[in-house]
Design an enzyme around this catalytic site. Structure first.
Site, PDB file in Angstrom:
ATOM      1  N   LYS A 194     -15.262   3.851   0.407  1.00  0.00           N
ATOM      2  CA  LYS A 194     -14.174   3.288  -0.296  1.00  0.00           C
ATOM      3  C   LYS A 194     -14.492   1.837  -0.304  1.00  0.00           C
ATOM      4  O   LYS A 194     -14.590   1.087   0.613  1.00  0.00           O
ATOM      5  CB  LYS A 194     -12.791   3.696   0.456  1.00  0.00           C
ATOM      6  N   LYS A 247     -15.030   6.103  -4.013  1.00  0.00           N
ATOM      7  CA  LYS A 247     -13.906   5.596  -4.621  1.00  0.00           C
ATOM      8  C   LYS A 247     -13.986   3.767  -4.942  1.00  0.00           C
ATOM      9  O   LYS A 247     -14.295   3.157  -3.801  1.00  0.00           O
ATOM     10  CB  LYS A 247     -12.552   5.713  -3.977  1.00  0.00           C
TER      11      LYS A 247
HETATM   12  C1  PBG Z   1      -4.152   3.449   0.190  1.00  0.00           C
HETATM   13  C2  PBG Z   1      -4.891   3.973  -1.102  1.00  0.00           C
HETATM   14  C3  PBG Z   1      -5.248   3.088  -2.198  1.00  0.00           C
HETATM   15  C4  PBG Z   1      -5.539   3.978  -2.989  1.00  0.00           C
HETATM   16  C5  PBG Z   1      -5.506   5.358  -2.683  1.00  0.00           C
HETATM   17  N1  PBG Z   1      -5.076   5.108  -1.457  1.00  0.00           N
HETATM   18  C6  PBG Z   1      -4.910   1.559  -2.430  1.00  0.00           C
HETATM   19  C7  PBG Z   1      -5.732   0.561  -1.578  1.00  0.00           C
HETATM   20  O1  PBG Z   1      -6.778   0.862  -0.903  1.00  0.00           O
HETATM   21  O2  PBG Z   1      -5.504  -0.516  -1.953  1.00  0.00           O
HETATM   22  C8  PBG Z   1      -5.770   3.394  -4.700  1.00  0.00           C
HETATM   23  C9  PBG Z   1      -5.674   4.266  -5.465  1.00  0.00           C
HETATM   24  C10 PBG Z   1      -5.695   3.842  -6.989  1.00  0.00           C
HETATM   25  O3  PBG Z   1      -5.841   2.534  -7.483  1.00  0.00           O
HETATM   26  O4  PBG Z   1      -5.281   4.617  -7.784  1.00  0.00           O
HETATM   27  N2  PBG Z   1      -5.185   3.166   1.239  1.00  0.00           N
HETATM   28 ZN    ZN Z   2      -4.307   1.828   2.910  1.00  0.00          ZN
END
Ligand code: PBG
Ligand code: ZN
Length: 323
Positions: A194, A247
């Site tokens: 991520k 992601k």
């Molecule tokens: C929480 C999380 C996030 C997303 C999914 N789970 C946000 C982040 O890390 O700020 C983002 C999903 C999206 O942008 O559609 N950790």
């Molecule tokens: Zn988070």
């Protein structure tokens, strides 16, 4: 030796016979944002077509999803009260635990995945407990609470948990906690690679989870690092993850392909909020042929190696596939 330089032109029928990549409604997981109350369905300004919903509305939404052939959802909770440790996230009557129970009761045939993190539940908006002295997230204290959160989700009836906080050792911690409580068969989909990304902007509006200080760069990945990105996913595989994930999706298809070539686990991509918003607003302004670009994007995810696509476009794609 005879060599023919001109390739035979294939007709439409033959093109579909030899097509290498297909998109199916079964490939998708649809995100739902749930908050307390009744009859609430509020559209998110930065993501037209995406709503914050109360549990009763989410139950109705599942009816619609099923009619489109969509049987998988991932839940995000927006609690009434946020505090420094994200108490609602580990509460048996918290927003997510209540949602899982209600949705599974109304729709036992729905596959309910839960996002496991603290940023939606903490008043500071970070993905874990804060180490005040170092102004960063305390990895191991967060692991301990994550174990509790996983059990709350499991007991409420979640079908799969998806830890998204990028804490080191999270998969091993959750696997141990789940196995120890008799949930050996509850799968874990790791948000294994991520990135610290600007593409999450609109999500933080919906989930009301923008960090109040600093950013998430100390625990999320540097977009510039390819080798580190692969290593992160392989580490989660070694710890017992069942599915790996990259992601955001669109700007990271090289990473998807490379992890796919280095693992035997299924792979998911998260087609995030900013990616959705870009296409949505371009389409609303007639700058692109929206439906065509959406399908082209989904094929690209599959071609890069994704088995599962988590996407706010899932309903639209399901409708297009029905045509
Ligand atoms: C929480 C999380 C996030 C997303 C999914 N789970 C946000 C982040 O890390 O700020 C983002 C999903 C999206 O942008 O559609 N950790
Ligand atoms: Zn988070």
């Amino acid at each position: 030796m005879f060599q023919r330089f001109r390739r035979t032109r294939l007709n439409k029928h033959l093109r579909s016979l030899v097509r290498e990549t297909t998109v199916n409604v079964e490939d998708f997981i649809y995100p739902l944002f749930i908050r307390s109350g009744e009859g609430i369905k509020t559209e998110v300004a930065s993501m037209p077509g995406v709503y914050q919903m109360s549990i009763d509305e989410a139950i109705k939404e599942c009816e619609t999803l099923k009619s489109l052939g969509l049987y998988s959802i991932i839940l995000f909770g927006i609690p009434d009260v946020k505090d420094s440790v994200g108490s609602d996230a580990v509460c048996e009557h918290g927003i997510i635990a209540s949602s899982i129970r209600a949705i599974k009761e109304a729709h036992p045939d729905m596959f309910v995945v839960t996002d496991l993190c603290f940023c939606e539940y903490t008043d500071h908006g970070h993905c874990g407990i804060i180490d005040e002295e170092h102004e960063t997230v305390h990895n191991d204290a967060t692991l301990e609470l994550s174990g509790q959160q996983a059990l709350v989700h499991a007991k409420a009836g979640a079908d799969m948990i998806a830890p998204s906080g990028m804490m080191d050792g999270i998969i091993e911690t959750l696997r141990t906690a789940l196995d120890g409580a008799g949930y050996e068969n509850l799968p874990i989909m790791a948000y294994s690679t991520k990135f610290a990304s600007g593409y999450y902007g609109p999500f933080r509006d919906v989930a009301e989870s923008t960090p109040s200080f600093g950013d998430r760069a100390s625990y999320q990945m540097d977009p510039a690092n390819r080798r580190e990105a692969i290593a992160e996913s392989l580490s989660d595989e070694a710890q017992g993850a069942d599915i790996l994930m990259v992601k955001p999706a669109l700007a990271y298809l090289d990473i998807v392909r490379e992890i796919k070539d280095n693992t035997h686990l299924p792979m998911a991509v998260y087609n995030v909020s900013g990616e959705y918003a870009m296409l949505k607003f371009a389409g609303m302004n007639d700058l692109i042929d929206y439906e065509r670009v959406v399908m082209e994007t989904m094929v690209a995810f599959k071609r890069a190696g994704a088995d599962i696509i988590i996407s706010y476009h899932a309903k639209e794609v399901a409708k297009l596939l029905q045509k």
